[in-house]
Write an enzyme that holds these catalytic residues in place. Structure first.
Site, mmCIF file in Angstrom:
data_model
loop_
_atom_site.group_PDB
_atom_site.id
_atom_site.type_symbol
_atom_site.label_atom_id
_atom_site.label_comp_id
_atom_site.label_asym_id
_atom_site.label_seq_id
_atom_site.Cartn_x
_atom_site.Cartn_y
_atom_site.Cartn_z
ATOM 1 N N GLN A 1 44.152 94.339 -8.089
ATOM 2 C CA GLN A 1 44.944 94.809 -9.217
ATOM 3 C C GLN A 1 45.347 93.575 -9.998
ATOM 4 O O GLN A 1 45.676 92.565 -9.406
ATOM 5 C CB GLN A 1 46.196 95.529 -8.722
ATOM 6 C CG GLN A 1 45.947 96.851 -8.056
ATOM 7 C CD GLN A 1 45.687 97.963 -9.036
ATOM 8 O OE1 GLN A 1 45.696 97.752 -10.244
ATOM 9 N NE2 GLN A 1 45.428 99.154 -8.521
ATOM 10 N N SER A 2 45.317 93.705 -11.298
ATOM 11 C CA SER A 2 45.527 92.497 -12.096
ATOM 12 C C SER A 2 46.910 91.910 -11.968
ATOM 13 O O SER A 2 47.085 90.737 -11.719
ATOM 14 C CB SER A 2 45.248 92.782 -13.559
ATOM 15 O OG SER A 2 43.872 92.807 -13.725
ATOM 16 N N SER A 3 47.930 92.717 -12.172
ATOM 17 C CA SER A 3 49.267 92.128 -12.194
ATOM 18 C C SER A 3 50.180 92.891 -11.264
ATOM 19 O O SER A 3 49.878 93.984 -10.803
ATOM 20 C CB SER A 3 49.830 92.169 -13.616
ATOM 21 O OG SER A 3 50.034 93.511 -13.960
#
Ligand SMILES: [Zn+2]
Length: 698
Positions: free
Chosen positions: A26-28
């Site tokens: 997940q990116s952030s």
């Protein structure tokens, strides 16, 4: 159905023997918290793997990269772990939601594909199962990677485009510096908290008064004033907390045009390092994207802001980062960039003082003084330290190095002698062989021609060999001998060269500093009763120098205590004028290095409250004119005449005919009783010729 048959065709027993790696990303942090649905979908891929034939325990989940951006592989341990598992042949299949997002960077992605192809590893995402060894699948996977990167780029460009046009209208909402807030209509207004406003106003007022950011820090620290700061991240984002004012904060506020009521965008530029790290760089004003004056109320005017930044730039020229480390610069401080504070371990900076058209360096430990407004940790006059280190380098180090080189030369010479001995032995042996051959030839019957011929040939060969050996020996000797002398001579000139270069007035100080840098790693300074300098040489050796603190201000001009003591001693026997003469004869000078004269001696006597010469003589029992006259039974006038004519000896106590007398002894001149005054003269009295008076003009 088709898909399944394709899939089952690709999966082999070999693939199933190896593990399945499920990569979850997940990116952030926000996505991790909010976008749980996507995470669930990623975990659902597990089922696909099981359906293809992998056992549950064969599936490894890599989710250590949660919350990391996929834009680069740097700092993403999970991606690195995945790549290494694939390259070791541990993975039969790699699973990901959108596999191209395994790596958003095309380079990383293609490398992974390459390795998958080499190790016969399959790739599975929601769309299907791929075998990177087949051309078609590889093409599709490559396209997916390219599209993914393009998407990222377009996304960024769209975002930035929108941001830019908004910024150019001055409508972009950005993080505001302390002292400003957005009102409900998104306009920039002063913070309603009067305490915060007060702190900011005070900062600007102090700078206006002092013109120095450091003075602002010191001012706040002295008054124990705290400064507000807004927490930028974490669960308490947006809250205000109060902390001691730091120098960097003052600079950042003074440089920020927002406080002058201007809106600006693009003051900073993102920088990328080869290690994948990102940073920010402040751009010069000409390169800013947007600067709109009178955008909102300001704490200062725009003209004031401009003046402030100019003042800061001027300050920075005399004491800034450039004085810290880095290359050798022009200034006279020999140890610039090499000094370390012994108290706090920080690097010390250099400052210069000017005195009589000459610059004198000071080594200062300023970091905490600048950042926290605390006291200067150490301030050490550098002149004497530079001199001591210079003496160390030239006087001690160079001979040491030369000594070492000479020791090596001696060893080489010894080796050469040994080789010479061996070669000489070789010659002796050859000559001995030739001698033997000669004797064998002479001993044989000359009629036995066959034997005689072969023996003669032997002798000739031996002779030739002996000659060759001798020649070789001579040649080797000629080649070996000069080594010693030339090396010594060269080393001697080298040492002389260093000295000459160092003392040559045309040599720039920068060159001397470079020489110093070659020899010295660093110098740690400590100032207590004395100055201690630990000089660490490049070889790791440490020399400790102990120096007296140089006298500062008036103390530097004080008369040396030894001189004062000497004057005290001389006062017993000499007048001021005599003392000045004696001191000058002995080459003793005043504190300022000048010769003495009588008034200086008098001043020193007064300054150090030495006993007057008069008092000393009186204490020795010497008499004044009147007292002597009384003792001798005559008048003061007579005593004066006696002294002037050398009948009695006076001891001078000043330069103005001040005399004292030893009490009259038995051989003292006596007054002749019963003789008229005019003829009352002791024996041997020769009256002085009358004084010549200047004839008055009539
Ligand atoms: Zn320090």
């Amino acid at each position: 159905m088709y898909q399944d048959s394709m899939s089952s065709g690709k999966v082999s027993a070999d693939h199933l023997r190896r593990g399945a790696y499920l990569y979850i990303r997940q990116s952030s942090l926000k996505q991790v918290v909010n976008n749980t649905e996507s995470t669930q979908r990623q975990y659902a891929l597990r089922g696909r793997a099981v359906a293809l034939g992998w056992r549950e325990e064969q599936i490894t989940v890599i989710d250590t990269d949660q919350g990391r951006s996929g834009a680069s592989a740097a700092g993403r341990d999970g991606f690195a772990a995945l790549t290494s598992a694939v390259s070791l042949g541990l993975a039969g299949i790699v699973l990901g939601l959108e596999v191209s997002r395994l790596a958003r960077n095309n380079t990383d992605w293609h490398r992974l594909l390459e390795i998958c192809a080499l190790t016969c590893t399959l790739i599975l995402d929601e769309d299907g199962l791929y075998d990177p060894r087949t051309f078609n699948d590889r093409l599709v996977l490559g396209m997916k990677g390219t599209m993914s990167e393009a998407e990222l780029h377009l996304l960024g460009a769209r975002l930035r485009g929108g941001q830019l046009s908004k910024a150019r209208r001055g409508e972009l909402k950005q993080g505001l510096p302390i002292g400003y807030v957005y009102d409900p209509c998104d306009r920039v207004v002063f913070d309603p908290d009067s305490q915060i406003r007060g702190a900011v106003e005070r900062l600007f007022a102090t700078f206006a008064r002092t013109g120095s950011a450091r003075a602002v820090v010191t001012g706040f620290a002295r008054d124990r004033m705290l400064f507000p700061a807004r927490i930028r991240k974490g669960p308490r984002t947006g809250e205000i907390h109060w902390e001691p004012l730091k120098h960097w904060r003052v600079l950042s506020i003074l440089h920020n045009p927002c406080y002058a009521g201007a809106f600006c965008y693009g003051r900073r530029q993102a920088t990328h390092t080869p290690g994948g790290k990102t940073g920010q760089r402040l751009l010069p004003r000409g390169q800013w994207d947007t600067l709109i004056e009178d955008h909102h109320p300001g704490y200062i005017t725009f003209a004031q802001w401009e003046a402030n930044t100019e003042a800061l730039a001027a300050n920075a020229q005399s004491r800034g980062e450039d004085r810290r480390t880095g290359p050798a610069r022009e200034g006279p401080a020999l140890l610039q960039g090499l000094v370390i504070c012994a108290r706090c371990g920080r690097r010390m900076t250099v400052g210069y003082r000017q005195y009589r058209n000459q610059l004198f360096p000071d080594y200062r430990c300023m970091t905490s003084a600048i950042q926290d407004g605390a006291r200067v940790c150490q301030r050490i006059p550098g002149h004497t330290i530079d001199q001591a280190v210079e003496t160390l380098l030239l006087g001690r180090l160079t001979p040491l190095a030369i000594e070492a080189s000479l020791a090596v030369t001696d060893e080489i010479t010894a080796q050469a002698r040994e080789a010479d001995r061996l070669r000489a032995g070789h010659v002796t042996r050859a000559e001995h062989r030739a001698d033997l051959a000669r004797r064998r030839y002479l001993a044989v019957d000359p009629d036995n021609r066959l034997v005689a011929d072969s023996l003669e040939a032997d002798w000739n060969t031996a002779l030739r060999e002996a000659r060759e050996a001798r020649d070789q020996y001579e040649r080797a000797r000629a080649a070996a001998e000069p080594v010693e002398t030339t090396t010594r001579a060269r080393l001697a000139t080298l040492a002389a060269d260093v000295h000459a270069l160092w003392h040559d007035p045309n040599t720039e100080q920068r060159e001397r500093k470079r020489i110093a840098r070659l020899l010295i790693t660093d110098v740690t300074l400590d100032k207590t009763e004395q100055i201690t300098a630990h000089v660490r040489l490049t070889g790791g050796q440490i020399h400790t120098l102990t120096l007296d603190k140089p006298l500062v201000g008036g103390k530097a001009w004080q008369t040396h205590p030894d001189t004062v003591a000497l004057i005290d001693e001389l006062l017993d026997h000499h007048t001021h004028r005599q003392i000045a003469q004696i001191l000058n004869e002995r080459g003793i000078t005043s504190g300022k290095g000048r010769p003495f004269h009588e008034l200086m001696v008098r001043d020193i006597r007064d300054r150090y409250q030495l006993k007057h010469r008069y008092q000393r003589l009186r204490e020795q029992g010497l008499l004044s004119f009147a007292e002597y006259a009384a003792a001798a039974g005559t008048s003061e006038q007579t005593v004066k005449v006696w002294r002037r004519n050398g009948l009695i000896e006076g001891v001078p106590y000043n330069e103005k005919n001040g005399y004292l007398f030893h009490p009259p002894g038995p051989d003292a001149p006596a007054v002749q009783q019963g003789v008229p005054y005019a003829t009352r003269r002791p024996a041997g009295f020769e009256p002085k010729p009358p004084r010549k008076y200047r004839r008055r003009a009539v």
